[in-house]
Design a protein around this motif. Structure first.
Motif, short mmCIF file in Angstrom:
data_model
loop_
_atom_site.label_atom_id
_atom_site.label_comp_id
_atom_site.label_asym_id
_atom_site.label_seq_id
_atom_site.Cartn_x
_atom_site.Cartn_y
_atom_site.Cartn_z
N ASP A 192 0.83 -1.20 0.00
CA ASP A 192 0.00 0.00 0.00
C ASP A 192 0.87 1.25 0.00
N ILE A 193 0.20 2.40 -0.18
CA ILE A 193 0.90 3.68 -0.26
C ILE A 193 0.01 4.78 0.31
N HIS A 194 0.63 5.72 1.01
CA HIS A 194 -0.07 6.91 1.48
C HIS A 194 0.73 8.12 1.03
N THR A 195 0.07 9.02 0.31
CA THR A 195 0.74 10.16 -0.31
C THR A 195 0.22 11.47 0.26
N ARG A 196 1.14 12.36 0.59
CA ARG A 196 0.79 13.74 0.97
C ARG A 196 1.53 14.68 0.03
N VAL A 197 0.86 15.75 -0.40
CA VAL A 197 1.46 16.68 -1.35
C VAL A 197 1.25 18.11 -0.88
N ALA A 198 2.03 19.02 -1.47
CA ALA A 198 1.89 20.45 -1.21
C ALA A 198 2.30 21.21 -2.47
N ASN A 199 1.85 22.45 -2.55
CA ASN A 199 2.16 23.31 -3.69
C ASN A 199 2.74 24.61 -3.17
N PHE A 200 4.07 24.72 -3.19
CA PHE A 200 4.75 25.90 -2.69
C PHE A 200 5.02 26.94 -3.77
N LYS A 201 5.30 26.51 -4.99
CA LYS A 201 5.83 27.43 -6.01
C LYS A 201 4.94 27.57 -7.24
N GLY A 202 3.87 26.77 -7.32
CA GLY A 202 3.05 26.77 -8.53
C GLY A 202 2.53 28.14 -8.91
N ALA A 203 1.95 28.86 -7.96
CA ALA A 203 1.34 30.15 -8.27
C ALA A 203 2.37 31.14 -8.80
N GLN A 204 3.53 31.21 -8.15
CA GLN A 204 4.54 32.17 -8.58
C GLN A 204 5.18 31.78 -9.90
N ARG A 205 5.06 30.49 -10.29
CA ARG A 205 5.58 30.04 -11.58
C ARG A 205 4.50 30.02 -12.66
N GLY A 206 3.30 30.48 -12.31
CA GLY A 206 2.23 30.58 -13.31
C GLY A 206 1.49 29.29 -13.59
N VAL A 207 1.57 28.31 -12.69
CA VAL A 207 0.87 27.04 -12.89
C VAL A 207 -0.47 27.08 -12.15
N VAL A 208 -1.55 26.94 -12.88
CA VAL A 208 -2.88 26.99 -12.27
C VAL A 208 -3.64 25.69 -12.50
N THR A 209 -2.96 24.66 -12.98
CA THR A 209 -3.60 23.37 -13.26
C THR A 209 -4.16 22.76 -11.99
N GLU A 210 -5.38 22.24 -12.07
CA GLU A 210 -6.01 21.59 -10.92
C GLU A 210 -5.17 20.41 -10.45
N HIS A 211 -5.03 20.28 -9.15
CA HIS A 211 -4.30 19.20 -8.50
C HIS A 211 -2.79 19.25 -8.74
N PHE A 212 -2.28 20.38 -9.24
CA PHE A 212 -0.83 20.49 -9.37
C PHE A 212 -0.18 20.52 -8.00
N TYR A 213 0.94 19.84 -7.85
CA TYR A 213 1.73 19.91 -6.62
C TYR A 213 3.21 19.86 -7.00
N ASP A 214 4.04 20.48 -6.17
CA ASP A 214 5.48 20.47 -6.43
C ASP A 214 6.28 19.81 -5.32
N THR A 215 5.57 19.30 -4.33
CA THR A 215 6.22 18.67 -3.17
C THR A 215 5.43 17.43 -2.79
N LEU A 216 6.14 16.34 -2.53
CA LEU A 216 5.46 15.07 -2.25
C LEU A 216 6.26 14.25 -1.25
N VAL A 217 5.53 13.61 -0.35
CA VAL A 217 6.11 12.57 0.50
C VAL A 217 5.13 11.41 0.50
N ALA A 218 5.62 10.23 0.18
CA ALA A 218 4.77 9.03 0.16
C ALA A 218 5.40 7.95 1.02
N THR A 219 4.56 7.19 1.70
CA THR A 219 5.01 6.05 2.50
C THR A 219 4.47 4.78 1.87
N VAL A 220 5.36 3.81 1.66
CA VAL A 220 5.00 2.56 1.01
C VAL A 220 5.37 1.40 1.93
N THR A 221 4.48 0.44 2.09
CA THR A 221 4.82 -0.77 2.84
C THR A 221 4.91 -1.95 1.87
#
Length: 356
Positions: free
Chosen positions: A196-225
């Motif tokens: 299995d996998i659990h994913t958490r994401v964040a978007n720190f830089k998208g707006a300042q780089r002009g990215v407005v796409t839905e569900h865009f993220y530039d940061t991710l941490v996932a845990t896999v067992t």
């Protein structure tokens, strides 16, 4: 043996890199005889740089105008499935860049076609050809440091990807386009199947780089067992303004192994563009894995001659399964089992809206 004739599908950064590797390092055994890209101008420029005689807009056109032994596919993810099937049905060996495809139905169709045709299908996980990553895998398999308990893998890449790769509808997002390498590495190093996998994401830089796409993220941490009990974390940042960074650390029952540095000298801490201690940071994946990309093309030519594949359809399919489960986890905020996305009735709902 006769010189292998290769068709390069995609004339972008990866297509250029593979064309150079084949021309400069495998030229006595293989040659690129055609380059395909929707932009004939880009394809013609690459062809001129490496003396390739045929430029085409599509693979179909190239197949009408030439004869080949294999293809190298470096195009956007949503094109992999039709291109791979076209090549396989023409009886050609295939090197297919990661991610293998958009979903597991596509992976199954590609895998089945390749098996039925008896052709080599190599996946573009270049870390499988990097001397440091391979040495780490060999140490783990030796049993000298015991069994893997915790695996930590990261990929941080400079610069935004192309616009299509920012959209989960056409790429499955950063977990696919950047962190597929980590998903393959942790499975390779664990020597076990993911559960299995659990994913958490964040978007720190998208707006300042002009990215407005839905569900865009530039940061991710996932845990896999894994079935073995091993636990892995995958971290991703893109864009990471300080440079390109790919590392893995495995803690085992009798020791540990680390693979990778932020640069040739391995700085301890850095800020954007400046190393506070040590040597310069790798500026690109092309710099970090330069030798691995050459070995990857050598291995593809070897496979065309009958050598066993180092990384193939099963590995590509496994990574796509984790990509889908990880994306579903991100969208629904929960842990997702790989079995859920492997179920016959599973359809990645976020992909049904694409116009592709």
């Amino acid at each position: 043996m006769a010189t292998k004739r290769l068709c390069m599908v995609g004339a972008g950064r990866v297509g250029r890199l593979h064309t150079r590797s084949i021309t400069e390092h495998v030229g006595h055994r293989a040659e690129v005889t055609a380059i395909c890209d929707p932009s004939r101008e880009i394809a013609a420029e690459l062809a001129a740089d490496y003396g390739v005689g045929l430029v085409c807009a599509t693979l179909a056109e190239a197949l009408e105008r030439g004869t080949y032994d294999g293809v190298v596919i470096t195009t956007p993810t949503f094109t992999h499935h039709p291109l791979a099937l076209t090549a396989i049905r023409a009886g050609l060996h295939v090197h297919l860049e990661k991610p293998m495809a958009m979903n597991l139905v596509e992976c199954a169709e590609i895998s089945g076609a390749a098996e039925a045709a008896g052709i080599a299908l190599q996946l573009g996980f270049m870390r499988r050809f990097d001397s440091d990553f391979v040495a780490g895998a060999e140490l783990l398999r030796s049993g000298e440091i015991g069994d893997p308990m915790i695996i930590k893998s990261l990929t941080h890449g400079p610069g935004l990807p192309p616009a299509w790769a920012n959209d989960i509808r056409t790429s499955n997002g950063m977990i696919a386009e950047v962190n597929s390498h980590d998903l393959d590495t942790i499975s390779w190093y664990a020597g076990s199947e993911p559960v299995d996998i659990h994913t958490r994401v964040a978007n720190f830089k998208g707006a300042q780089r002009g990215v407005v796409t839905e569900h865009f993220y530039d940061t991710l941490v996932a845990t896999v067992t894994f079935e073995s009990g091993a636990i892995a974390t995958v971290a991703g940042v893109c864009p990471a303004d300080y440079g390109y960074d790919a590392r893995v650390e495995v803690t085992c029952t009798a020791g540990m192994v680390q693979v990778g540095h932020t640069g040739p000298g391995g700085p301890a801490s850095i800020v954007a563009g400046t190393a506070l201690r040590g040597e310069a940071v790798y500026r690109s994946w092309r710099d970090r894995f330069a030798d691995a990309y050459v070995r990857e093309m050598v291995a593809f030519v070897d496979a065309m001659d009958g050598a066993p594949l180092r990384v193939g359809a099963a590995d590509g399919t496994r990574a796509v399964g984790l990509v889908l489960a990880g994306t579903l986890s991100m969208l629904e905020g929960r842990t997702v089992t790989v079995a859920e996305v492997q179920a016959a009735g599973f359809v990645p709902a976020w992909q049904t809206r694409t116009g592709q």
